[in-house]
Design an enzyme around this catalytic site. Structure first.
Site, PDB file in Angstrom:
ATOM      1  N   GLU A  46       0.841  -1.187   0.000  1.00  0.00           N
ATOM      2  CA  GLU A  46       0.000   0.000   0.000  1.00  0.00           C
ATOM      3  C   GLU A  46       0.876   1.236   0.000  1.00  0.00           C
ATOM      4  OE1 GLU A  46      -2.454   2.681  -0.255  1.00  0.00           O
ATOM      5  OE2 GLU A  46      -3.421   0.739  -0.075  1.00  0.00           O
ATOM      6  N   ASP A  73       5.162   1.662  -3.717  1.00  0.00           N
ATOM      7  CA  ASP A  73       4.483   1.407  -4.979  1.00  0.00           C
ATOM      8  C   ASP A  73       4.537  -0.080  -5.331  1.00  0.00           C
ATOM      9  OD1 ASP A  73       3.361   2.413  -7.619  1.00  0.00           O
ATOM     10  OD2 ASP A  73       5.173   1.382  -8.288  1.00  0.00           O
ATOM     11  N   ASP A  96      -7.334   1.786  -9.442  1.00  0.00           N
ATOM     12  CA  ASP A  96      -7.874   3.014 -10.037  1.00  0.00           C
ATOM     13  C   ASP A  96      -8.032   2.831 -11.541  1.00  0.00           C
ATOM     14  OD1 ASP A  96      -8.442   5.636 -10.881  1.00  0.00           O
ATOM     15  OD2 ASP A  96      -7.309   6.463  -9.202  1.00  0.00           O
ATOM     16  N   THR A 169     -15.704  -4.639  -0.334  1.00  0.00           N
ATOM     17  CA  THR A 169     -15.057  -3.473   0.272  1.00  0.00           C
ATOM     18  C   THR A 169     -16.064  -2.325   0.341  1.00  0.00           C
ATOM     19  OG1 THR A 169     -14.333  -2.600  -1.854  1.00  0.00           O
ATOM     20  CG2 THR A 169     -12.839  -4.151  -0.745  1.00  0.00           C
ATOM     21  N   PHE A 171     -15.663   0.504  -0.961  1.00  0.00           N
ATOM     22  CA  PHE A 171     -15.697   1.048  -2.317  1.00  0.00           C
ATOM     23  C   PHE A 171     -16.675   0.253  -3.183  1.00  0.00           C
ATOM     24  CE2 PHE A 171     -14.164   1.325  -6.673  1.00  0.00           C
ATOM     25  CZ  PHE A 171     -14.066   2.692  -6.840  1.00  0.00           C
ATOM     26  N   GLU A 172     -16.612  -1.064  -3.075  1.00  0.00           N
ATOM     27  CA  GLU A 172     -17.503  -1.927  -3.851  1.00  0.00           C
ATOM     28  C   GLU A 172     -18.959  -1.740  -3.428  1.00  0.00           C
ATOM     29  OE1 GLU A 172     -18.039  -6.675  -4.885  1.00  0.00           O
ATOM     30  OE2 GLU A 172     -16.336  -6.013  -3.699  1.00  0.00           O
TER      31      GLU A 172
END
Length: 190
Positions: A46, A73, A96, A169, A171-172
């Site tokens: 992360e 990264d 993303d 998640t 987000f999901e």
């Protein structure tokens, strides 16, 4: 500020190794997987420091010792710190999509990185990806399908049903409320 101590336990050298790369918002997903599979070793990658802190708190509160974290990264970590044929599974959930055409070059799943992912998996290892952006999902299918050592696990050569152990998640869940369809991909290294 409270100090967070991270316990390292001695593990058998043959414990299945799983990399989870992705957004900080998915920290709870990695903690859930680690709790459900104490026989596996997880490596979370992360780049967002607050996400790492959130995950460290979750690991500490659940006393999980089978997760290691790298705050860097994912492309560079996989290129420089993960040996070829070392991972049994790679999880990338909701990278993303960079929807604007001029930003497509920033997408995580580029052909060179997809090749690198394939090289890091042991034969039989699985790459699992999920996105709610259909154009990106189709691009991923094309990119991964072009790698000779990768086999699509979907019966029709497209998308698989989400694995039961993948908890949605935040987000999901937000995407589902907005009517976004989720596309899951699973490719095996042959």
């Amino acid at each position: 500020m409270a100090e967070i101590r991270y316990r390292v336990r001695a593990r058998a050298a043959r414990a299945p190794r799983v990399v989870r790369a992705g957004r900080a918002a998915h920290a709870e997903n990695l903690a859930t997987l680690a709790q459900a599979h104490p026989e596996r070793d997880f490596l979370g990658i992360e780049v967002h420091r607050p996400g790492v802190g959130r995950l460290l708190r979750a690991l500490e509160s659940q006393q999980l010792t089978n997760v290691r974290l790298i705050c860097h990264d994912a492309v560079e970590v996989l290129e420089r710190q993960i040996a070829p044929q070392w991972l049994q599974e790679i999880l990338i959930f909701f990278p993303d999509p960079w929807p604007k055409k001029r930003h497509h070059k920033r997408r995580l799943l580029q052909p060179a990185f997809a090749q690198q992912l394939a090289e890091r998996l042991v034969p039989g290892g699985v790459l699992r990806i999920a996105t709610d952006w259909q154009p990106y999902a189709l691009e991923m299918l094309t990119t991964l399908g072009a790698i000779a050592r990768m086999e699509n696990l979907a019966a029709g050569g497209t998308f698989v049903t989400p694995p039961a152990e993948r908890r949605p998640t935040r987000f999901e869940q937000r995407g589902a409320r907005l009517g976004h369809e989720v596309f899951d991909l699973a490719f095996r290294r042959i």
